[in-house]
Design a protein around this motif. Structure first.
Motif, mmCIF file in Angstrom:
data_model
loop_
_atom_site.group_PDB
_atom_site.id
_atom_site.type_symbol
_atom_site.label_atom_id
_atom_site.label_comp_id
_atom_site.label_asym_id
_atom_site.label_seq_id
_atom_site.Cartn_x
_atom_site.Cartn_y
_atom_site.Cartn_z
ATOM 1 N N ASP A 18 0.641 -1.151 -0.114
ATOM 2 C CA ASP A 18 -0.162 -0.365 -0.171
ATOM 3 C C ASP A 18 0.844 1.365 0.050
ATOM 4 O OD1 ASP A 18 -2.262 -1.372 -0.080
ATOM 5 O OD2 ASP A 18 -2.340 -1.519 2.165
ATOM 6 N N THR A 19 2.100 1.124 0.436
ATOM 7 C CA THR A 19 2.887 2.259 0.561
ATOM 8 C C THR A 19 3.870 2.489 -0.750
ATOM 9 O OG1 THR A 19 4.477 1.290 1.761
ATOM 10 C CG2 THR A 19 2.795 2.274 3.147
ATOM 11 N N GLN A 20 4.123 1.628 -1.516
ATOM 12 C CA GLN A 20 5.029 1.655 -2.537
ATOM 13 C C GLN A 20 4.006 1.860 -3.942
ATOM 14 O OE1 GLN A 20 6.864 -2.270 -3.048
ATOM 15 N NE2 GLN A 20 8.223 -1.727 -1.562
ATOM 16 N N ASP A 21 4.766 2.604 -4.723
ATOM 17 C CA ASP A 21 4.189 3.013 -5.965
ATOM 18 C C ASP A 21 4.055 1.972 -7.026
ATOM 19 O OD1 ASP A 21 5.708 6.468 -5.876
ATOM 20 O OD2 ASP A 21 3.504 5.671 -5.007
ATOM 21 N N VAL A 22 5.275 1.148 -7.225
ATOM 22 C CA VAL A 22 5.410 0.141 -8.169
ATOM 23 C C VAL A 22 5.574 -1.160 -7.261
ATOM 24 C CG1 VAL A 22 6.588 -0.710 -10.080
ATOM 25 C CG2 VAL A 22 6.222 1.690 -9.897
ATOM 26 N N ALA A 23 4.905 -2.431 -7.501
ATOM 27 C CA ALA A 23 5.214 -3.600 -7.054
ATOM 28 C C ALA A 23 5.886 -4.453 -7.677
ATOM 29 C CB ALA A 23 3.616 -4.168 -6.700
ATOM 30 N N SER A 24 6.665 -5.490 -7.201
ATOM 31 C CA SER A 24 7.227 -6.373 -8.048
ATOM 32 C C SER A 24 6.307 -7.376 -8.689
ATOM 33 C CB SER A 24 7.892 -7.260 -6.924
ATOM 34 O OG SER A 24 7.286 -7.956 -6.103
ATOM 35 N N PRO A 25 6.613 -8.115 -9.646
ATOM 36 C CA PRO A 25 5.620 -9.016 -10.380
ATOM 37 C C PRO A 25 4.925 -9.932 -9.326
ATOM 38 C CG PRO A 25 7.662 -8.583 -11.683
ATOM 39 C CD PRO A 25 7.936 -7.854 -10.483
ATOM 40 N N SER A 26 5.908 -10.600 -8.641
ATOM 41 C CA SER A 26 5.357 -11.588 -7.584
ATOM 42 C C SER A 26 4.222 -10.827 -6.548
ATOM 43 C CB SER A 26 6.130 -12.295 -6.940
ATOM 44 O OG SER A 26 6.972 -11.288 -5.898
ATOM 45 N N GLU A 27 4.485 -9.774 -6.197
ATOM 46 C CA GLU A 27 3.521 -8.904 -5.385
ATOM 47 C C GLU A 27 2.186 -8.669 -6.111
ATOM 48 O OE1 GLU A 27 6.121 -5.716 -4.254
ATOM 49 O OE2 GLU A 27 7.033 -6.954 -2.510
ATOM 50 N N SER A 28 2.337 -8.040 -7.424
ATOM 51 C CA SER A 28 1.103 -7.742 -8.277
ATOM 52 C C SER A 28 0.238 -9.106 -8.591
ATOM 53 C CB SER A 28 1.670 -7.119 -9.565
ATOM 54 O OG SER A 28 2.580 -6.016 -9.247
ATOM 55 N N ALA A 29 1.104 -10.187 -8.721
ATOM 56 C CA ALA A 29 0.445 -11.249 -8.984
ATOM 57 C C ALA A 29 -0.523 -11.617 -7.862
ATOM 58 C CB ALA A 29 1.133 -12.416 -9.507
ATOM 59 N N PHE A 30 0.098 -11.515 -6.612
ATOM 60 C CA PHE A 30 -0.682 -11.791 -5.568
ATOM 61 C C PHE A 30 -2.004 -10.944 -5.241
ATOM 62 C CE2 PHE A 30 -1.286 -11.438 -0.781
ATOM 63 C CZ PHE A 30 -1.630 -12.644 -0.387
ATOM 64 N N ARG A 31 -1.511 -9.534 -5.402
ATOM 65 C CA ARG A 31 -2.781 -8.767 -5.070
ATOM 66 C C ARG A 31 -3.844 -8.715 -6.256
ATOM 67 N NH1 ARG A 31 -1.885 -2.385 -3.986
ATOM 68 N NH2 ARG A 31 -1.912 -3.176 -1.908
ATOM 69 N N TYR A 32 -3.788 -8.778 -7.536
ATOM 70 C CA TYR A 32 -4.398 -8.742 -8.778
ATOM 71 C C TYR A 32 -4.895 -10.136 -9.280
ATOM 72 C CZ TYR A 32 -2.896 -3.981 -8.342
ATOM 73 O OH TYR A 32 -2.690 -2.707 -7.993
ATOM 74 N N ALA A 33 -4.650 -11.264 -8.655
ATOM 75 C CA ALA A 33 -4.832 -12.344 -8.948
ATOM 76 C C ALA A 33 -6.395 -12.606 -9.228
ATOM 77 C CB ALA A 33 -4.119 -13.532 -8.417
ATOM 78 N N ASN A 34 -6.958 -13.394 -10.089
ATOM 79 C CA ASN A 34 -8.480 -13.843 -10.124
ATOM 80 C C ASN A 34 -8.837 -14.601 -8.877
ATOM 81 O OD1 ASN A 34 -9.028 -11.904 -12.216
ATOM 82 N ND2 ASN A 34 -8.544 -13.605 -13.574
ATOM 83 N N GLU A 35 -7.948 -15.649 -8.788
ATOM 84 C CA GLU A 35 -8.210 -16.546 -7.660
ATOM 85 C C GLU A 35 -7.683 -16.178 -6.113
ATOM 86 O OE1 GLU A 35 -6.755 -17.262 -10.626
ATOM 87 O OE2 GLU A 35 -8.458 -18.495 -11.548
ATOM 88 N N ALA A 36 -8.551 -16.566 -5.338
ATOM 89 C CA ALA A 36 -8.141 -16.369 -3.934
ATOM 90 C C ALA A 36 -6.663 -17.124 -3.558
ATOM 91 C CB ALA A 36 -9.404 -16.944 -3.127
ATOM 92 N N ILE A 37 -6.035 -16.542 -2.836
ATOM 93 C CA ILE A 37 -4.849 -17.099 -2.405
ATOM 94 C C ILE A 37 -4.782 -16.845 -0.987
ATOM 95 C CG2 ILE A 37 -2.186 -16.887 -2.582
ATOM 96 C CD1 ILE A 37 -2.629 -15.778 -5.614
ATOM 97 N N ILE A 38 -4.149 -18.106 -0.338
ATOM 98 C CA ILE A 38 -4.064 -18.150 0.975
ATOM 99 C C ILE A 38 -2.734 -18.545 1.255
ATOM 100 C CG2 ILE A 38 -5.271 -19.029 3.253
ATOM 101 C CD1 ILE A 38 -7.406 -19.871 1.559
ATOM 102 N N ILE A 39 -1.970 -17.601 2.386
ATOM 103 C CA ILE A 39 -0.550 -18.047 2.578
ATOM 104 C C ILE A 39 -0.793 -18.541 4.299
ATOM 105 C CG2 ILE A 39 1.587 -17.548 3.003
ATOM 106 C CD1 ILE A 39 0.719 -17.248 0.068
ATOM 107 N N THR A 40 -0.250 -19.862 4.393
ATOM 108 C CA THR A 40 -0.473 -20.238 5.705
ATOM 109 C C THR A 40 0.903 -20.548 6.307
ATOM 110 O OG1 THR A 40 -0.724 -22.601 5.195
ATOM 111 C CG2 THR A 40 -2.746 -21.235 5.434
ATOM 112 N N ASN A 41 1.363 -20.607 7.479
ATOM 113 C CA ASN A 41 2.735 -21.334 8.050
ATOM 114 C C ASN A 41 2.799 -22.566 8.073
ATOM 115 O OD1 ASN A 41 1.252 -21.705 10.244
ATOM 116 N ND2 ASN A 41 1.839 -19.937 11.604
ATOM 117 N N ALA A 42 3.721 -23.139 8.427
ATOM 118 C CA ALA A 42 4.364 -24.468 8.794
ATOM 119 C C ALA A 42 3.251 -25.284 9.458
ATOM 120 C CB ALA A 42 5.423 -24.753 9.396
ATOM 121 N N ASP A 43 2.330 -24.557 10.415
ATOM 122 C CA ASP A 43 1.394 -25.310 11.134
ATOM 123 C C ASP A 43 0.112 -25.126 10.368
ATOM 124 O OD1 ASP A 43 3.025 -25.849 13.051
ATOM 125 O OD2 ASP A 43 2.639 -24.226 14.267
#
Length: 584
Positions: A18-43
C-alpha cells in the motif's frame, strides 16, 4: 511454532504494497490474481490472504489470521473420512489438489477447487503453504441452488460432464485473455471393463476413486480433472504441456494401485487437443480430444496422441466430397464418355472404353482424377461400379437399335470385384437387358486387383465368364507379379499402361517395359492393346513391336455417346491412320 523467514518475508512484502508506487511482479500477481490465494505457515495457520479471497468470502485478513482453513469453513466436500484423508495428504505431499466447499460472502456454501503447494526452506524444512481457492465460477448464478450432484460425479467428487462443458468455455476465455494455451486431454482406462468384471463392481468403484486421486496429484494450479462417465476422464491443462508431461503422466498411471488388499496395474490411452491451435468451440474441442484418444487406442493403447486440426480439416473436406458425390449419383449428374479402340492393322473399330465424368452444375465437366480419389476404398466405389455397368448395358441396348454393335469395356475396382455378391449382382443387371449379349461387356480389372485375394478373384472371374462376360487386365506392367498374373488369370485382353506408352519414343526404360509386356503377351498368346497412343509415330513403333490394338488421343478423345455415330462415319476417312495397314 514461529513461522520461518520466508513466511515473514511474505508479511513484510504484503504490508509494503500500500505504500509503494510500483510492486514487484510476484506482489502484483498476489494482489491482482483472479483466484483467492491464502498463505499459511508451517502449522497451516493463515498469515496472509489476497484481495480476491476477501472478495470471494467476505473475510478480511484480521478475520482469519492465525486460523486454519477448516476454521473458517473451507472444507472437503465429502464426509469426515475425506477430511482426514485431506489432512494426511497435506502431511505427505508437497502438492495436492481437492474439491472443497467454502462459505461465500453471502453466507452460502459453494463448490470450489483448493490447490495446496508446500514451500520448504533451504534446509528442506516446511516453511509455509500457498493455497489457491478457485470458486468454479462457471456454474451459472441461477443454478447455484441446485444440489452438487448436478455438477459433480457422485463416486469421485470430480466435476461431471455438465460442469466440464462450462469449465471448458471459461478456460477458453481465460486462455484468450491471457494469450495462453489450453490443452484438453481425454483419458480412457485400457480394458477397464474386463478389470471390473474380474474384481467386481465394489472394487471397481474403489479403483476408480483411487485412480482419480492419483491423477489429481499430477495437476498444477488451476488445472481441472473431471470424470465424464465410466472409466473416462478429462483433464483441462492450463500450463504448457508436451510429450514429456504425458509420458510422465502415463508412467504414473502404470504404477501399481493397492485397492481393497489387491494390487492392480492399469494403463490408459490419452488423446489431446490444444487451443488455440485447434480453434473451435468447447464441445468440439472435447470431441477432438476423444477422437485423438481413440486413435491412441488404435495405436496399441498405453500411449498418447495429439489431435491434428489440419488433418481433421482434410478428413472433413473428404467427407463433404463423398457426401456431394452421393448426391451426384442420386441426382443423375454422372456421365459416361466413350473412347474408341481400333485395330491399327485393319483400321477396324473393335470396341470402346466407358470412362466416367461428372457433369457438375457449378464446376462443369469433371474428369475422374477430380473426384474418384475422394471415394477410394469406400462403399461408394461399389455403388459407382454398379451404376457404370448398368449405364453401359443401357447404352449397348440403345446403340443396337441404331445398328451400332461394339463391345464396351468397363473399369471395375478391386474392392468391387472382390465383394461376395459381385457375380450375382452382375447376373441381375444382365437380366434387365435381355437383348444385349453378355459378350459385348468386357470388365477391366487392375493388375493389382487379384493380389488382394488371388483365390477369390479367380473364382469370381470364373463365375462371370460363365455368364458370357470377358475380362481384360488394365494398366498391365504397374503391378507386383505380372508374369504370375498373366499365367493364372482368365483374361482375353492385356492393356499396356499409357504411362509407359506415352513416353516410349523418348524414354529407353519405358520402351524396354513396352517391349517386355508385348513379348510376354505374345508368348502367352494373349491379345494386347496399348493405351495412350497419341501420334502416328507411337502407332508405327507399337506395330513394329507386335502390338496392333490401340486407343488414345491420336485416335479419338473420350466423347459423349451421342457423338459416337458421327465419329464412326468420319473414321474411315482418316487416311493417315488407315495407311498403317501397309506397314510390314
Amino acid at each position: 511454532m514461529a513461522s520461518g523467514a520466508q513466511a515473514s518475508a511474505w508479511r513484510v512484502a504484503m504490508s509494503t504494497l500500500d505504500t509503494q508506487d510500483v510492486a514487484s511482479p510476484s506482489e502484483s500477481a498476489f494482489r491482482y490474481a483472479n483466484e483467492a490465494i491464502i498463505i499459511t505457515n508451517a502449522d497451516n495457520q493463515v498469515i496472509e490472504v489476497n484481495p480476491a479471497f476477501s472478495e470471494l468470502t467476505g473475510l478480511a485478513l484480521e478475520d482469519v489470521r492465525g486460523k486454519t482453513p477448516e476454521a473458517f469453513s473451507i472444507l472437503p466436500l465429502d464426509d469426515h473420512r475425506s477430511v482426514r484423508l485431506m489432512r494426511e495428504e497435506l502431511q505427505l505431499r508437497d502438492r495436492s489438489k481437492s474439491q472443497v466447499s467454502y462459505r461465500s460472502h453471502d453466507g452460502q456454501f459453494y463448490p470450489g477447487m483448493l490447490s495446496i503447494n508446500r514451500v520448504r526452506d533451504t534446509q528442506g524444512r516446511v516453511d509455509h503453504h500457498v493455497m489457491v481457492l478457485a470458486d468454479l465460477s462457471a456454474i451459472p448464478a441461477h443454478a447455484r441452488h441446485l444440489n452438487r450432484e448436478v455438477y459433480f460425479d457422485a463416486l469421485t467428487g470430480l466435476p461431471n460432464l455438465q460442469l466440464l462443458t462450462q469449465l471448458i468455455q471459461e478456460s477458453i476465455q481465460h486462455a484468450e485473455n491471457q494469450q495462453q494455451t489450453l490443452a484438453v486431454c481425454s483419458l480412457d482406462i485400457d480394458h477397464f471393463q474386463a478389470i471390473n468384471e474380474r474384481l467386481g463392481l465394489t472394487v471397481g468403484d474403489a479403483l476408480l476413486s483411487a485412480f482419480a486421486q492419483r491423477l489429481s496429484h499430477q495437476l498444477f494450479g488451476d488445472d481441472v480433472l473431471a470424470r465424464i462417465g465410466g472409466d473416462e476422464f478429462v483433464l483441462l491443462l492450463h500450463h504448457g504441456v508436451d510429450d514429456v508431461f504425458f509420458e510422465k503422466l502415463l508412467g504414473s498411471i502404470r504404477q501399481p494401485l493397492m485397492v481393497e488388499g489387491q494390487v492392480v496395474y492399469l494403463t490408459a490411452s490419452l488423446g489431446i487437443t490444444r487451443y488455440p491451435h485447434d480453434h473451435v468451440q468447447g464441445d468440439v474441442l472435447l470431441r477432438h480430444a476423444n477422437q485423438a484418444m481413440y486413435r491412441a487406442k488404435q495405436r496399441g493403447r498405453d500411449t498418447h496422441h495429439f489431435f491434428d486440426p489440419h488433418h481433421d480439416r482434410l478428413l472433413q473436406a473428404r467427407h463433404e466430397q463423398r457426401q456431394r458425390f452421393m448426391d451426384a449419383l442420386d441426382h443423375d449428374e454422372l456421365r459416361l464418355h466413350y473412347q474408341p479402340q481400333v485395330d491399327m492393322r485393319s483400321g477396324q473399330v473393335v470396341g470402346v472404353e466407358a470412362l466416367i465424368r461428372w457433369q457438375h452444375p457449378e464446376r462443369g465437366l469433371l474428369s475422374p482424377g477430380q473426384f474418384l480419389p475422394a471415394i477410394d476404398a469406400t462403399p461408394l466405389e461399389i455403388d459407382l461400379g454398379e451404376w457404370v455397368i448398368e449405364q453401359a448395358l443401357r447404352q449397348l441396348a440403345s446403340w443396337q437399335t441404331a445398328n451400332i454393335v461394339l463391345p464396351i469395356n468397363v473399369n471395375i475396382s478391386p474392392a468391387h470385384l472382390l465383394t461376395s455378391q459381385f457375380s450375382q449382382r452382375l447376373a441381375a443387371l444382365l437380366a434387365r437387358y435381355p437383348t444385349v449379349s453378355p459378350a459385348l461387356l468386357k470388365l477391366e480389372v487392375l493388375e493389382s486387383a487379384a493380389m488382394h485375394d488371388v483365390t477369390a478373384a479367380l473364382q469370381t472371374m470364373a463365375r462371370c465368364q460363365a455368364l458370357g462376360v470377358s475380362f481384360a487386365i488394365d494398366d498391365f506392367g504397374t503391378g507386383y507379379s505380372s508374369l504370375t498374373h498373366l499365367r493364372q488369370l482368365p483374361v482375353s485382353l492385356i492393356k499396356i499402361d499409357q504411362s509407359f506408352v506415352r513416353d516410349m519414343l523418348v524414354d529407353r526404360d519405358d520402351m524396354a517395359i513396352v517391349e517386355s509386356v508385348i513379348y510376354m503377351a505374345n508368348r502367352f498368346q494373349r491379345p494386347m492393346l496399348a493405351e495412350g497412343v497419341e501420334t502416328l509415330e507411337h502407332a508405327r513403333a507399337l506395330m513394329v513391336l507386335g502390338c496392333e490394338l490401340a486407343q488414345g488421343y491420336g485416335i479419338a478423345r473420350p466423347m459423349p455417346p451421342e457423338a459416337l455415330p458421327g465419329w464412326l462415319e468420319q473414321w474411315p476417312l482418316r487416311d493417315d491412320w488407315h495407311g498403317l495397314s501397309r506397314l510390314q
